[in-house]
Design a protein around this motif. Structure first.
Motif, PDB file in Angstrom:
ATOM      1  N   PHE A  39       1.521   1.911  12.156  1.00  0.00           N
ATOM      2  CA  PHE A  39       2.446   2.848  11.519  1.00  0.00           C
ATOM      3  C   PHE A  39       2.763   2.289  10.138  1.00  0.00           C
ATOM      4  O   PHE A  39       3.393   1.241  10.010  1.00  0.00           O
ATOM      5  CB  PHE A  39       3.723   2.960  12.363  1.00  0.00           C
ATOM      6  CG  PHE A  39       4.415   4.274  12.216  1.00  0.00           C
ATOM      7  CD1 PHE A  39       4.774   4.747  10.963  1.00  0.00           C
ATOM      8  CD2 PHE A  39       4.706   5.057  13.335  1.00  0.00           C
ATOM      9  CE1 PHE A  39       5.413   5.969  10.823  1.00  0.00           C
ATOM     10  CE2 PHE A  39       5.342   6.267  13.200  1.00  0.00           C
ATOM     11  CZ  PHE A  39       5.698   6.729  11.945  1.00  0.00           C
ATOM     12  N   VAL A  40       2.254   2.995   9.099  1.00  0.00           N
ATOM     13  CA  VAL A  40       2.328   2.472   7.734  1.00  0.00           C
ATOM     14  C   VAL A  40       3.392   3.231   6.952  1.00  0.00           C
ATOM     15  O   VAL A  40       3.439   4.463   7.004  1.00  0.00           O
ATOM     16  CB  VAL A  40       0.965   2.655   7.025  1.00  0.00           C
ATOM     17  CG1 VAL A  40       0.995   2.013   5.637  1.00  0.00           C
ATOM     18  CG2 VAL A  40      -0.161   2.073   7.871  1.00  0.00           C
ATOM     19  N   ASP A  41       4.227   2.499   6.246  1.00  0.00           N
ATOM     20  CA  ASP A  41       5.228   3.143   5.403  1.00  0.00           C
ATOM     21  C   ASP A  41       5.281   2.395   4.084  1.00  0.00           C
ATOM     22  O   ASP A  41       5.320   1.164   4.063  1.00  0.00           O
ATOM     23  CB  ASP A  41       6.594   3.111   6.111  1.00  0.00           C
ATOM     24  CG  ASP A  41       7.628   3.928   5.362  1.00  0.00           C
ATOM     25  OD1 ASP A  41       7.872   5.072   5.781  1.00  0.00           O
ATOM     26  OD2 ASP A  41       8.178   3.430   4.368  1.00  0.00           O
ATOM     27  N   ARG A  78       2.266  -0.676  -8.892  1.00  0.00           N
ATOM     28  CA  ARG A  78       1.863  -1.399  -7.699  1.00  0.00           C
ATOM     29  C   ARG A  78       2.838  -1.053  -6.600  1.00  0.00           C
ATOM     30  O   ARG A  78       4.041  -0.989  -6.836  1.00  0.00           O
ATOM     31  CB  ARG A  78       1.868  -2.904  -7.947  1.00  0.00           C
ATOM     32  CG  ARG A  78       0.590  -3.377  -8.584  1.00  0.00           C
ATOM     33  CD  ARG A  78       0.571  -4.882  -8.705  1.00  0.00           C
ATOM     34  NE  ARG A  78      -0.675  -5.313  -9.317  1.00  0.00           N
ATOM     35  CZ  ARG A  78      -1.780  -5.593  -8.637  1.00  0.00           C
ATOM     36  NH1 ARG A  78      -1.787  -5.487  -7.316  1.00  0.00           N
ATOM     37  NH2 ARG A  78      -2.882  -5.971  -9.251  1.00  0.00           N
ATOM     38  N   VAL A  79       2.309  -0.803  -5.425  1.00  0.00           N
ATOM     39  CA  VAL A  79       3.201  -0.573  -4.290  1.00  0.00           C
ATOM     40  C   VAL A  79       2.720  -1.439  -3.138  1.00  0.00           C
ATOM     41  O   VAL A  79       1.575  -1.877  -3.103  1.00  0.00           O
ATOM     42  CB  VAL A  79       3.212   0.896  -3.820  1.00  0.00           C
ATOM     43  CG1 VAL A  79       3.953   1.775  -4.784  1.00  0.00           C
ATOM     44  CG2 VAL A  79       1.812   1.394  -3.565  1.00  0.00           C
ATOM     45  N   SER A  80       3.643  -1.675  -2.238  1.00  0.00           N
ATOM     46  CA  SER A  80       3.262  -2.379  -1.020  1.00  0.00           C
ATOM     47  C   SER A  80       3.632  -1.486   0.143  1.00  0.00           C
ATOM     48  O   SER A  80       4.272  -0.456  -0.033  1.00  0.00           O
ATOM     49  CB  SER A  80       3.996  -3.713  -0.934  1.00  0.00           C
ATOM     50  OG  SER A  80       5.383  -3.486  -0.880  1.00  0.00           O
ATOM     51  N   ALA A  81       3.212  -1.916   1.316  1.00  0.00           N
ATOM     52  CA  ALA A  81       3.532  -1.141   2.504  1.00  0.00           C
ATOM     53  C   ALA A  81       3.967  -2.087   3.606  1.00  0.00           C
ATOM     54  O   ALA A  81       3.648  -3.277   3.588  1.00  0.00           O
ATOM     55  CB  ALA A  81       2.316  -0.343   2.957  1.00  0.00           C
ATOM     56  N   SER A  82       4.709  -1.535   4.543  1.00  0.00           N
ATOM     57  CA  SER A  82       5.033  -2.268   5.760  1.00  0.00           C
ATOM     58  C   SER A  82       4.345  -1.546   6.905  1.00  0.00           C
ATOM     59  O   SER A  82       4.172  -0.329   6.853  1.00  0.00           O
ATOM     60  CB  SER A  82       6.540  -2.294   5.995  1.00  0.00           C
ATOM     61  OG  SER A  82       7.173  -2.908   4.896  1.00  0.00           O
ATOM     62  N   ILE A  83       3.934  -2.316   7.893  1.00  0.00           N
ATOM     63  CA  ILE A  83       3.191  -1.714   8.995  1.00  0.00           C
ATOM     64  C   ILE A  83       3.769  -2.187  10.326  1.00  0.00           C
ATOM     65  O   ILE A  83       4.000  -3.378  10.528  1.00  0.00           O
ATOM     66  CB  ILE A  83       1.699  -2.099   8.933  1.00  0.00           C
ATOM     67  CG1 ILE A  83       1.079  -1.657   7.607  1.00  0.00           C
ATOM     68  CG2 ILE A  83       0.940  -1.488  10.113  1.00  0.00           C
ATOM     69  CD1 ILE A  83      -0.403  -1.929   7.487  1.00  0.00           C
TER      70      ILE A  83
END
Lengths: 623, 268
Positions: free
Chosen positions: A232-234, A314-319
């Motif tokens: 589940f990526v946000d 630049r963006v990052s994601a949490s999973i």
């Protein structure tokens, strides 16, 4: 199949056309008139007459040919159809006009071929219709009948073939058109289905398709040992992008992120669940590592730089990751777990993945269950107080007892405060719970005062919120009055953190309480900021030293660490006594510890060595 | 599931088709029982129906010949129907082989059949489109493949507009098509008029066509003349089609009853 005399004019100029004189044109014109309107003829009237003149010459030649040939008539009939004189009326009128007029118009004697002299003057030849008896005239009439017969046969055959061909051709066209329509319909259905199952912005599968595919994993039979994984990526901080660069830029970013994610996830299904949420379905995993690899690749793919509106972003994601056997779970369980895990990843700092941990989840669920059950439990009287003795180190006298709250949970049994006080503080129930504890402790304290002159004071822990609450003084005053309790039989324990901000109401509250004669103790002294300044200004009468320092006294007195702890304790005691405060040591479990504390000059002690927390009835026996 | 707007219609060959009825009137066999039955009902109402259709087809033939002689080499035939005998490309390419022809029809069966006929002819093709959507015709890649709108084009709208309702603004449709044409282009047009026939005959004929895929909408001479707005009519102007440059004396016995009125105009 369409034969157009305009395009390929028939070789109408038969040799010797002139032999037939003007009668030929007269006859052809009559023939043309007879067939005009029987069907559409794609030629000019002049072209039609020219064509029919040619046929007329061939008819005459056929009549006189030796030996008589059937093929000639067939061909003429067939050529008529090919020239689109192709209808029942066309044939009927053709036969009629030939039978009626051919011989007459061309001046043909039934006896033989015409001559130039005889053309147009039927009487000039012998053997005319009036000559009677069998002879060449009869032969010509026979031949005419047979010729017309063959023309009709040739015509009918050709018309039949043409009709069949046209029927076949139109049916084929209808069939092809229908197939094309069906194909187009299927395509449009496919397109419709695509629209229904894909996100219009990113063209990724949408929530519906993902749900379908996930359900498919559960429906498919196979080895019972099958496993699946879900990421589940946000995106982290996506709202910032939207808020600062605008929604259009946000959408552009989402499209790029979607593309990268799809690439990063390889063959696995990537769906957009909405907003900046994506999910990756990893089917048939063999172990958790399989999903972790996908998650790492997804994080790396998302982390690539983007150019949106000419700006590099630049963006990052949490999973949140779930990986487990298919058997024993459900699609909604998996998704719930992934969602929870995503929050873990977010709360532990973002730009990372977290793996679902069933034990942590269980704990959180229990916490949640406890937290929501607590208000009703308080109503139902599921809480109670145990009391732990505080004993004088000089003479072993019982000085006081600390009230410790317990929750007699109907399913979980007796719960200690560390299981629920934190929750009560989170939900705010701590104020109501604390009031109950305070009231119950006062009631009990008054009971002991009634039983004995040497009744212990009751020490009650106050939460920060209670200390800061505006009603505390009134509440305590009310309780003391209600139970007719001497104020010095009540001690309030506050933590150092409650004193962190001495500017607020807490200080006034404590002063007022101290003025009443209520004892104020600092709990867990030495573990917080140990700010000494408030010790000067606040009406504190006792320091309770945290068990951590006392713990060190268990070890032999020769160990350096133990010596250090003893020195700290000695200093604290000395400091406290300087300030006219008493010191109570917590967590005293052995006689050695008690002896060493007594040697330091510590005033009182609390711990298993002196008595575990106990119901009030057992305290009665200690009076 | 409701069929979305953009999904194509299905092929309904259980319904009479105006295109295949026309083929029947011309003597063709590119038709089905339902078409023949409707055509026969039409003949019962208007016995000269086959002759009328043939006269109109002859008008097409004469106008194409005229246009080729006038130097036009590109033909856009809208509402071409079932390619029965005497098609535009056959007439034009026989006279000038370099002539290009694009057939346009709304009937998928007619288009399918046209494609079969045109297989191998590099200068003629057929597309399926609706005259009520002229932009789609004008922008169609196949049309642009064969038609150079910078050069004169013969726009053939023969026996079509009586299938278009007034609400669909036939004058505007022709106007839109005209706007794409280069000077020196031509419009050849005919359509059913309400003149020369009793109302009872019309009612009966309309009833027959109501059963088909294309109900009839006849127009008077004045309205038909309006369709030529912007075009300069060539002799003899707008007439009953048998009267338009007839090539024989025994054309049509009673032109007043020919139903179709038409003409040819040149774009200035």
């Amino acid at each position: 199949m369409i034969h157009d005399p305009d395009a390929k004019p028939d070789p109408v100029a038969a040799p010797g056309q002139d032999r037939y004189g003007p009668g030929l044109a007269v006859f052809a014109r009559a023939w043309a008139k007879a067939v005009t309107g029987t069907s559409y003829l794609p030629v000019t009237p002049a072209q039609l007459e020219e064509f029919l003149e040619g046929l007329t010459v061939r008819l005459v030649e056929a009549l006189h040919e030796e030996p008589f040939s059937l093929r000639r008539g067939y061909q003429i009939g067939s050529d008529l159809v090919a020239a689109h004189i192709a209808s029942a009326e066309g044939l009927g009128r053709t036969i009629e006009v030939i039978e009626l007029r051919l011989l007459r118009d061309l001046g043909l004697s039934p006896a033989g071929p015409p001559t130039a002299a005889s053309a147009g003057s039927p009487d000039a030849t012998s053997g005319g219709p009036g000559s009677g008896g069998p002879g060449p005239g009869d032969d010509l009439r026979d031949r005419m009948a047979r010729l017309l017969g063959t023309v009709a046969i040739g015509y009918a055959r050709a018309l039949r073939d043409r009709t069949l061909d046209e029927q076949e051709s139109i049916r084929r066209a209808a069939m092809v058109a229908r197939e094309q329509a069906e194909h187009a319909l299927r395509e449009s259905e496919a397109r419709f289905r695509h629209q229904a199952t894909h996100d219009p912005l990113t063209d990724l599968p949408n929530r519906a398709l993902f749900a379908e595919r996930l359900a498919g994993v559960f429906e498919r039979d196979g080895r019972s040992g099958r496993r699946l994984g879900v990421c589940f990526v946000d995106l982290d901080g996506f709202k910032m992008v939207n808020d600062t660069l605008g929604h259009q830029a946000g959408d552009q970013l989402l499209v790029s992120v979607a593309r990268n994610l799809r690439r990063g996830a390889g063959e696995h299904l990537v769906a957009r669940m909405g907003g900046d949420e994506f999910v990756i379905l990893v089917e048939d995993t063999t172990c958790t590592d399989d999903v972790l690899k996908v998650a790492d690749a997804a994080l790396a793919a998302v982390n690539e730089p983007y150019v949106v509106d000419g700006q590099e972003l630049r963006v990052s994601a949490s999973i949140g990751i779930v990986e487990r056997p298919v058997a024993g779970t459900t699609p909604s369980d998996v998704m719930r777990a992934a969602n929870i895990t995503l929050h873990w990843a977010k709360s532990s700092g973002k730009s990372r993945w977290a793996l679902f941990d069933p034990e942590r989840n269980e704990r959180e669920l229990t916490r949640y269950a406890l937290s929501s059950a607590m208000p009703a439990a308080l109503e139902r009287g599921e809480f109670c107080l145990d009391y732990q003795p505080l004993v004088s180190l000089c003479d072993g006298r019982l000085l006081g007892v600390e009230a410790l709250v317990r929750w007699r949970h109907p399913q979980l049994g007796v719960l200690r405060p560390d299981r629920f006080i934190g929750l009560a503080e989170e939900t705010g129930l701590i104020v109501r719970l604390g009031s109950w504890v305070l009231a119950e402790a006062c009631r009990q304290a008054r009971r002991w005062v009634g039983l004995s002159e040497k009744a212990p004071f009751v020490s009650v822990n106050l939460a920060v919120r209670q200390v800061r609450g505006p009603g505390l003084v009134k509440e305590v005053t009310g309780l003391l009055r209600e139970h007719d309790l001497p104020p010095d039989r009540l001690q309030l324990e506050i933590t150092e953190s409650a004193m962190m901000n001495t500017a607020d109401e807490s200080v006034d509250n404590l002063r007022s309480l101290a003025d009443l004669g209520v004892r104020i103790a600092i709990d867990d002294f030495g573990t917080g900021y140990s700010n000494l300044s408030y010790l000067r200004t606040l009406p504190v009468c006792e320091l309770k030293v945290a068990g951590a320092f006392v713990e060190g006294l268990r070890a032999p007195a020769t160990e350096p660490a133990s010596v250090t702890d003893e020195r700290i304790l000695a200093t604290l005691v000395s400091l406290a006594h300087t300030l006219d405060l008493t010191v109570t040591a917590e967590g005293v479990e052995t006689a050695t510890q008690a002896d060493r504390l007594r040697a330091i000059g510590c005033d009182a002690a609390q711990g298993w060595h002196f008595g575990k927390p106990m119901p009030p009835s057992l305290v009665d026996a200690l009076l | 599931m409701r069929r979305p707007d953009w999904a194509p219609e299905t092929i309904d060959i259980d319904r009479p088709s105006a295109a295949r009825m026309y083929d029947y009137f011309l003597g063709g066999s590119h038709n089905f029982a339902v078409d023949r039955e409707a055509a026969q009902a039409m003949i019962a109402a208007v016995p000269e129906a086959p002759l009328i259709a043939q006269a109109n087809r002859a008008f097409l033939r004469r106008s194409v010949r005229f246009l080729v002689e006038a130097g036009v080499r590109q033909f856009l035939d809208i509402g071409s129907g079932i390619p029965t005998v005497g098609n535009v490309h056959e007439i034009a390419q026989a006279m000038a082989p370099e002539s290009t022809v694009v057939y346009v029809d709304i009937d998928p069966v007619a288009v399918g059949h046209s494609r079969e006929i045109l297989d191998g002819n590099e200068r003629a093709l057929a597309i399926r489109a609706d005259i009520r959507d002229p932009d789609r015709i004008l922008d169609h890649p196949d049309v642009l493949k064969l038609i150079d709108f910078g050069q004169p084009v013969a726009l053939m709208i023969v026996a079509v507009l009586h299938y278009v309702r007034d609400e669909d603004r036939p004058t505007d449709l022709v106007g839109r098509l005209r706007s794409a044409l280069a000077p020196g282009s031509y419009l050849a047009l005919s359509q059913a008029s309400g003149e020369g026939r009793s109302p009872a005959e019309w009612d009966e004929a309309s009833a027959v066509y109501k059963r088909t895929d294309r109900p009839l909408h006849n127009r008077g001479r004045a309205e038909i003349t309006q369709l030529f707005d912007g075009f300069e009519l060539v002799e003899p102007g707008i007439v009953w089609v048998p009267e338009w440059r007839p090539d024989s004396s025994h054309a049509f016995e009673d032109v007043e009853r020919a139903i179709y009125i038409g003409g040819v105009g040149r774009l200035r």
